[in-house]
Design an enzyme around this catalytic site. Structure first.
Site, PDB file in Angstrom:
ATOM      1  CD1 TRP A  95     -12.408  -5.739 -10.300  1.00 51.36           C
ATOM      2  CD2 TRP A  95     -11.716  -4.892 -12.251  1.00 51.36           C
ATOM      3  NE1 TRP A  95     -11.703  -6.723 -10.963  1.00 51.36           N
ATOM      4  CE2 TRP A  95     -11.269  -6.234 -12.166  1.00 51.36           C
ATOM      5  CE3 TRP A  95     -11.391  -4.156 -13.392  1.00 51.36           C
ATOM      6  CZ2 TRP A  95     -10.523  -6.847 -13.170  1.00 51.36           C
ATOM      7  CZ3 TRP A  95     -10.657  -4.760 -14.399  1.00 51.36           C
ATOM      8  CH2 TRP A  95     -10.229  -6.086 -14.292  1.00 51.36           C
ATOM      9  CG  HIS A 116       0.222   1.901  -9.435  1.00 49.79           C
ATOM     10  ND1 HIS A 116      -0.139   1.437  -8.194  1.00 49.79           N
ATOM     11  CD2 HIS A 116      -0.787   2.718  -9.853  1.00 49.79           C
ATOM     12  CE1 HIS A 116      -1.323   1.940  -7.865  1.00 49.79           C
ATOM     13  NE2 HIS A 116      -1.730   2.724  -8.853  1.00 49.79           N
ATOM     14  NE  ARG A 171      -8.633  -0.116   5.219  1.00 49.18           N
ATOM     15  CZ  ARG A 171      -8.307   1.171   5.334  1.00 49.18           C
ATOM     16  NH1 ARG A 171      -8.161   1.697   6.537  1.00 49.18           N
ATOM     17  NH2 ARG A 171      -8.139   1.919   4.258  1.00 49.18           N
ATOM     18  NE  ARG A 208      -3.222  -1.524   4.212  1.00 46.08           N
ATOM     19  CZ  ARG A 208      -4.474  -1.530   3.805  1.00 46.08           C
ATOM     20  NH1 ARG A 208      -5.319  -2.432   4.282  1.00 46.08           N
ATOM     21  NH2 ARG A 208      -4.899  -0.659   2.910  1.00 46.08           N
ATOM     22  CG  LEU A 226      10.226 -16.929  -3.028  1.00 47.40           C
ATOM     23  CD1 LEU A 226       9.895 -17.009  -1.535  1.00 47.40           C
ATOM     24  CD2 LEU A 226      10.811 -15.563  -3.372  1.00 47.40           C
ATOM     25  CG  ASP A 232      -2.040   0.986   1.155  1.00 48.41           C
ATOM     26  OD1 ASP A 232      -2.294   1.509   0.056  1.00 48.41           O
ATOM     27  OD2 ASP A 232      -2.678   1.245   2.191  1.00 48.41           O
ATOM     28  N   GLY A 233       0.395   2.282  -0.699  1.00 46.71           N
ATOM     29  CA  GLY A 233       1.057   3.583  -0.642  1.00 46.71           C
ATOM     30  C   GLY A 233       1.658   4.059  -1.950  1.00 46.71           C
ATOM     31  CG  ASN A 234       2.364   1.391  -5.208  1.00 50.32           C
ATOM     32  OD1 ASN A 234       3.401   1.322  -4.567  1.00 50.32           O
ATOM     33  ND2 ASN A 234       1.788   0.336  -5.749  1.00 50.32           N
ATOM     34  NE  ARG A 255      -4.143   6.623  -7.741  1.00 50.51           N
ATOM     35  CZ  ARG A 255      -4.096   6.259  -6.458  1.00 50.51           C
ATOM     36  NH1 ARG A 255      -3.891   7.170  -5.513  1.00 50.51           N
ATOM     37  NH2 ARG A 255      -4.258   4.991  -6.121  1.00 50.51           N
ATOM     38  CB  SER A 262      -8.456  -5.793  -3.844  1.00 47.62           C
ATOM     39  OG  SER A 262      -9.110  -4.565  -4.098  1.00 47.62           O
ATOM     40  CB  SER A 263     -12.574  -8.411  -5.931  1.00 48.44           C
ATOM     41  OG  SER A 263     -12.698  -8.394  -4.533  1.00 48.44           O
TER      42      SER A 263
END
Length: 258
Positions: free
Chosen positions: A75, A43, A193, A187, A137, A26-28, A39, A71-72
């Site tokens: 979208w 990414h 969360r 996270r 891995l 998270d945080g891109n 943005r 994530s779903s």
């Protein structure tokens, strides 16, 4: 930047290394905004952070690394951003599979990939097939994934069999059934969360939250998370005395149960 770069910091003891690490990257967008960049630049920089993390996991002896890429719910983002993310995913699959193979990394993609275009679906299938023999891995990309979706599709599959409705019976049909549950969940970006990620599998994972934005997450940040994990006592419902008496748990009790 090379996919795998040598890190010369001191290595933790093998008994302190989580077998499976799961990360919400998270945080891109915020990283890019701070620099007055689009943005998507965040990414793209985030892909470099993933490469660094894969390299560091290889050096530390982590066996499974699972990352939440899309994530779903994503979208709902602006269509232009979603399109660029799909292009980035395609580019990474086209460019990095050879290097994954060179370093013994097996790639898995979990999630409902049916919503992706056929070109991307075929690239995913080819990348998984090309790396299927690797064991050093297991790198899992969760794409168009949601924890609730995962449990629902597992329940649907279980209902089509004659198997008993047990936890183990359901677990066999989860998208991550090939891997042990994560020992350590990380996270980045300051949020605290799990955001519908691996809801079943994170039941007993140790949680580590950091304010570091994902594009800035490096080997030192990963070592910090691993050090936090190593200092915890994993009781799995038992008392501390039981854990210490059995010689299991975190670094306080000897060898971890993973």
């Amino acid at each position: 930047m090379a996919f795998f770069s040598k890190n010369h910091s001191a290595s933790p003891a093998p008994s302190q290394i989580p077998r499976h690490i799961a990360i919400i990257m998270d945080g891109n967008g915020r990283w890019a905004k701070k620099r007055f960049m689009p943005r998507f630049a965040g990414h793209a920089k985030g892909v470099e952070a993933l490469k660094t993390t894969v390299s560091h996991c290889l050096e530390r002896g982590v066996e499974y690394l699972t990352v939440f890429a899309f994530s779903s719910e994503n979208w709902q983002r602006p269509p232009e951003e979603v399109g660029l993310l799909m292009q980035l995913f395609t580019k990474v699959l086209q460019q990095e599979v050879t290097r994954l193979n060179q370093h013994g990394v097996r790639l898995h993609v979990v999630g409902d990939v049916s919503r992706f275009d056929k070109t991307l679906q075929n690239l995913i299938l080819q990348a998984e097939a090309d790396t299927a023999g690797n064991t050093r891995l297991h790198l899992t990309i969760a794409a168009n994934y949601g924890g609730r979706w995962d449990m629902l599709q597992a329940a649907q599959k279980l209902s089509e069999t004659d198997a008993a409705w047990t936890e183990e019976g359901l677990r066999r049909h989860l998208s991550m059934a090939f891997a042990p549950d994560p020992d350590l969940f990380i996270r980045t970006g300051g949020e605290q969360r799990v955001s519908n990620f691996l809801l079943w599998q994170l039941a007993y994972s140790e949680l580590h939250f950091t304010d570091t934005l994902w594009p800035e997450f490096d080997g030192a940040a990963l070592d910090e998370a691993i050090a936090s994990f190593a200092n915890r006592e994993r009781r799995f419902g038992r008392t501390s005395d039981q854990v210490q008496g059995a010689g299991v748990g975190g670094s306080k009790g000897g060898e971890k149960i993973c």
